[in-house]
Design a protein around this motif. Structure first.
Motif, PDB file in Angstrom:
ATOM      1  N   THR A 147     -17.675  -0.359   6.561  1.00 36.91           N
ATOM      2  CA  THR A 147     -17.423  -0.958   5.256  1.00 36.91           C
ATOM      3  C   THR A 147     -16.058  -1.647   5.289  1.00 36.91           C
ATOM      4  OG1 THR A 147     -16.263   0.988   4.387  1.00 36.91           O
ATOM      5  CG2 THR A 147     -18.682   0.942   4.172  1.00 36.91           C
ATOM      6  N   GLY A 148     -15.771  -2.434   4.257  1.00 35.89           N
ATOM      7  CA  GLY A 148     -14.473  -3.082   4.186  1.00 35.89           C
ATOM      8  C   GLY A 148     -13.333  -2.084   4.169  1.00 35.89           C
ATOM      9  N   GLN A 149     -13.486  -0.992   3.422  1.00 31.87           N
ATOM     10  CA  GLN A 149     -12.424   0.010   3.354  1.00 31.87           C
ATOM     11  C   GLN A 149     -12.244   0.714   4.695  1.00 31.87           C
ATOM     12  OE1 GLN A 149     -10.270   0.601   0.673  1.00 31.87           O
ATOM     13  NE2 GLN A 149      -9.229   1.592   2.393  1.00 31.87           N
ATOM     14  N   GLN A 150     -13.352   1.004   5.344  1.00 29.79           N
ATOM     15  CA  GLN A 150     -13.252   1.627   6.671  1.00 29.79           C
ATOM     16  C   GLN A 150     -12.545   0.702   7.652  1.00 29.79           C
ATOM     17  OE1 GLN A 150     -17.478   2.356   7.169  1.00 29.79           O
ATOM     18  NE2 GLN A 150     -17.221   4.579   6.898  1.00 29.79           N
ATOM     19  N   MET A 151     -12.801  -0.604   7.535  1.00 31.97           N
ATOM     20  CA  MET A 151     -12.148  -1.554   8.421  1.00 31.97           C
ATOM     21  C   MET A 151     -10.655  -1.620   8.122  1.00 31.97           C
ATOM     22  SD  MET A 151     -13.447  -3.353  10.900  1.00 31.97           S
ATOM     23  CE  MET A 151     -12.226  -3.664  12.177  1.00 31.97           C
ATOM     24  N   THR A 152     -10.296  -1.630   6.842  1.00 28.14           N
ATOM     25  CA  THR A 152      -8.881  -1.623   6.464  1.00 28.14           C
ATOM     26  C   THR A 152      -8.184  -0.391   7.018  1.00 28.14           C
ATOM     27  OG1 THR A 152      -9.320  -2.855   4.418  1.00 28.14           O
ATOM     28  CG2 THR A 152      -7.267  -1.596   4.522  1.00 28.14           C
ATOM     29  N   ASP A 153      -8.803   0.759   6.818  1.00 28.08           N
ATOM     30  CA  ASP A 153      -8.213   2.014   7.295  1.00 28.08           C
ATOM     31  C   ASP A 153      -8.050   1.990   8.817  1.00 28.08           C
ATOM     32  OD1 ASP A 153      -8.218   2.871   4.682  1.00 28.08           O
ATOM     33  OD2 ASP A 153     -10.015   4.114   4.887  1.00 28.08           O
ATOM     34  N   ARG A 154      -8.992   1.379   9.482  1.00 27.09           N
ATOM     35  CA  ARG A 154      -8.923   1.311  10.945  1.00 27.09           C
ATOM     36  C   ARG A 154      -7.721   0.477  11.383  1.00 27.09           C
ATOM     37  NH1 ARG A 154     -12.137   2.475  15.160  1.00 27.09           N
ATOM     38  NH2 ARG A 154     -11.971   1.142  17.012  1.00 27.09           N
ATOM     39  N   PHE A 155      -7.532  -0.674  10.751  1.00 31.92           N
ATOM     40  CA  PHE A 155      -6.376  -1.507  11.078  1.00 31.92           C
ATOM     41  C   PHE A 155      -5.068  -0.764  10.794  1.00 31.92           C
ATOM     42  CE2 PHE A 155      -9.218  -5.370  10.436  1.00 31.92           C
ATOM     43  CZ  PHE A 155      -9.192  -5.738  11.770  1.00 31.92           C
ATOM     44  N   VAL A 156      -5.016  -0.095   9.653  1.00 31.46           N
ATOM     45  CA  VAL A 156      -3.803   0.647   9.289  1.00 31.46           C
ATOM     46  C   VAL A 156      -3.514   1.732  10.322  1.00 31.46           C
ATOM     47  CG1 VAL A 156      -2.801   2.245   7.597  1.00 31.46           C
ATOM     48  CG2 VAL A 156      -3.937   0.154   6.828  1.00 31.46           C
ATOM     49  N   SER A 157      -4.546   2.386  10.826  1.00 30.68           N
ATOM     50  CA  SER A 157      -4.360   3.443  11.827  1.00 30.68           C
ATOM     51  C   SER A 157      -3.770   2.899  13.118  1.00 30.68           C
ATOM     52  CB  SER A 157      -5.689   4.148  12.122  1.00 30.68           C
ATOM     53  OG  SER A 157      -6.556   3.324  12.906  1.00 30.68           O
ATOM     54  N   VAL A 196      -1.062  -1.658  11.616  1.00 27.77           N
ATOM     55  CA  VAL A 196      -1.024  -2.908  10.870  1.00 27.77           C
ATOM     56  C   VAL A 196      -0.593  -2.609   9.435  1.00 27.77           C
ATOM     57  CG1 VAL A 196      -2.394  -4.866  10.043  1.00 27.77           C
ATOM     58  CG2 VAL A 196      -2.855  -3.884  12.301  1.00 27.77           C
ATOM     59  N   PRO A 197       0.374  -3.362   8.874  1.00 26.02           N
ATOM     60  CA  PRO A 197       0.779  -3.144   7.477  1.00 26.02           C
ATOM     61  C   PRO A 197      -0.417  -3.211   6.539  1.00 26.02           C
ATOM     62  CG  PRO A 197       2.304  -4.642   8.559  1.00 26.02           C
ATOM     63  CD  PRO A 197       1.154  -4.437   9.516  1.00 26.02           C
ATOM     64  N   ALA A 198      -0.398  -2.378   5.490  1.00 22.16           N
ATOM     65  CA  ALA A 198      -1.562  -2.219   4.625  1.00 22.16           C
ATOM     66  C   ALA A 198      -2.038  -3.540   4.025  1.00 22.16           C
ATOM     67  CB  ALA A 198      -1.252  -1.220   3.517  1.00 22.16           C
ATOM     68  N   GLY A 199      -1.099  -4.368   3.534  1.00 23.64           N
ATOM     69  CA  GLY A 199      -1.493  -5.632   2.927  1.00 23.64           C
ATOM     70  C   GLY A 199      -2.168  -6.561   3.915  1.00 23.64           C
ATOM     71  N   PHE A 200      -1.617  -6.612   5.128  1.00 22.77           N
ATOM     72  CA  PHE A 200      -2.187  -7.472   6.160  1.00 22.77           C
ATOM     73  C   PHE A 200      -3.529  -6.917   6.621  1.00 22.77           C
ATOM     74  CE2 PHE A 200      -2.148  -9.596  10.415  1.00 22.77           C
ATOM     75  CZ  PHE A 200      -1.992 -10.892   9.954  1.00 22.77           C
ATOM     76  N   ALA A 201      -3.631  -5.579   6.732  1.00 21.31           N
ATOM     77  CA  ALA A 201      -4.880  -4.938   7.143  1.00 21.31           C
ATOM     78  C   ALA A 201      -5.999  -5.240   6.152  1.00 21.31           C
ATOM     79  CB  ALA A 201      -4.682  -3.433   7.270  1.00 21.31           C
ATOM     80  N   SER A 202      -5.665  -5.201   4.872  1.00 23.44           N
ATOM     81  CA  SER A 202      -6.658  -5.508   3.841  1.00 23.44           C
ATOM     82  C   SER A 202      -7.132  -6.947   3.955  1.00 23.44           C
ATOM     83  CB  SER A 202      -6.059  -5.251   2.458  1.00 23.44           C
ATOM     84  OG  SER A 202      -6.977  -5.598   1.442  1.00 23.44           O
TER      85      SER A 202
END
Length: 280
Positions: A213-223, A226-232
């Motif tokens: 999902t989009g949220q799972q992808m964001t969380d993956r980048f953050v892990s 990657v900064p949260a805003g950029f990851a989103s």
């Protein structure tokens, strides 16, 4: 001296552009954080004291935005203004097919170039084939036999970075190259399921596309740091693919270079060793 300056000279497109220009008997200046090698100069977007030397004698610049910066225009603006003051007349910006003029990220730089510089080209490539062989997806393909994305069944006109560099080399050197933006793609579109299938077929491995999902992808980048805003923002690009935003092809590579854009199958065949278990 009418030199060409390459920012991001060690990156995916920059190093290929340097190589192609040298093949044309042109010696570009390489802007690097650490000035190592022939024709290299120390350069840092965040350090204006490095800009003057980098621009000495330069008339054309290849622009790659500072990595990880959500709003690059304020960071790039001092350099762009100094370049104009020193007589740079041509600017070629690496942007992305998903970023419209005036929109977020490089879209703001795109708009500034149109309004302020005499000769400009904005390259808007689709997603790089090299994302699978050099960076983002390489570790999971090698280590987990998996590609992770939130793209669903969406299709992308993946492009070889060699073709981006080829277009950039023409835009930087052709005297009468027309200002404007160019969406660059490969010759066809593929879903991530199909990408996994091509790599599997060619390498003899069973590579799977793992759908997030989009949220799972964001969380993956953050892990990965990657900064949260950029990851989103990166995850949103995946979601845009899922809705069909990148399901297109153009003829711009062949129109500019006179050669057809490379196919994904050709790319995988040439780079099959990149996904060997010993690659990392």
């Amino acid at each position: 001296m009418n030199r060409i300056l390459i920012t991001g000279a060690s990156g995916k497109t920059g190093r290929r552009l340097v190589s192609q220009l040298r093949g044309m008997r042109i010696r570009p200046r390489q802007a690097l954080r650490t000035a190592k090698g022939e024709d290299a100069v120390r350069f840092d977007w965040m350090a204006p004291e490095t800009h003057l030397e980098a621009l000495d004698g330069v008339r054309a610049v290849y622009l790659v935005a500072p990595p990880g910066v959500v709003d690059p225009l304020p960071v790039m603006l001092p350099f762009l203004q100094r370049a104009l003051q020193l007589g740079v007349t041509r600017f070629v910006l690496l942007s992305a097919s998903s970023l419209d003029e005036g929109g977020p990220m490089m879209g703001q730089v795109h708009g500034w170039l149109r309004s302020n510089v005499p000769s400009w080209t904005v390259l808007r490539p689709s997603w790089f084939m090299q994302n699978f062989s050099e960076q983002q997806h390489l570790p999971t393909i090698v280590g987990e036999d998996a590609i992770y994305s939130a793209t669903g069944d969406g299709r992308v006109g993946f492009i070889d970075a060699e073709d981006i560099a080829a277009v950039a080399s023409v835009a930087l050197t052709e005297p009468n190259f027309k200002s404007g933006d160019l969406v660059l793609t490969g010759p066809g579109t593929l879903s991530y399921d199909e990408v996994a299938a091509v790599i599997s077929r060619t390498t003899g491995r069973d590579i799977r596309h793992r759908r997030l999902t989009g949220q799972q992808m964001t969380d993956r980048f953050v892990s990965f740091g990657v900064p949260a805003g950029f990851a989103s923002g990166l995850a949103e690009m995946d979601l845009a693919i899922a809705t069909g935003a990148e399901d297109r092809t153009t003829e711009n590579v062949s129109d500019v270079t006179g050669l057809p854009a490379r196919s994904f199958q050709d790319f995988v065949t040439r780079n099959a060793t990149a996904w060997a278990k010993s690659a990392l």
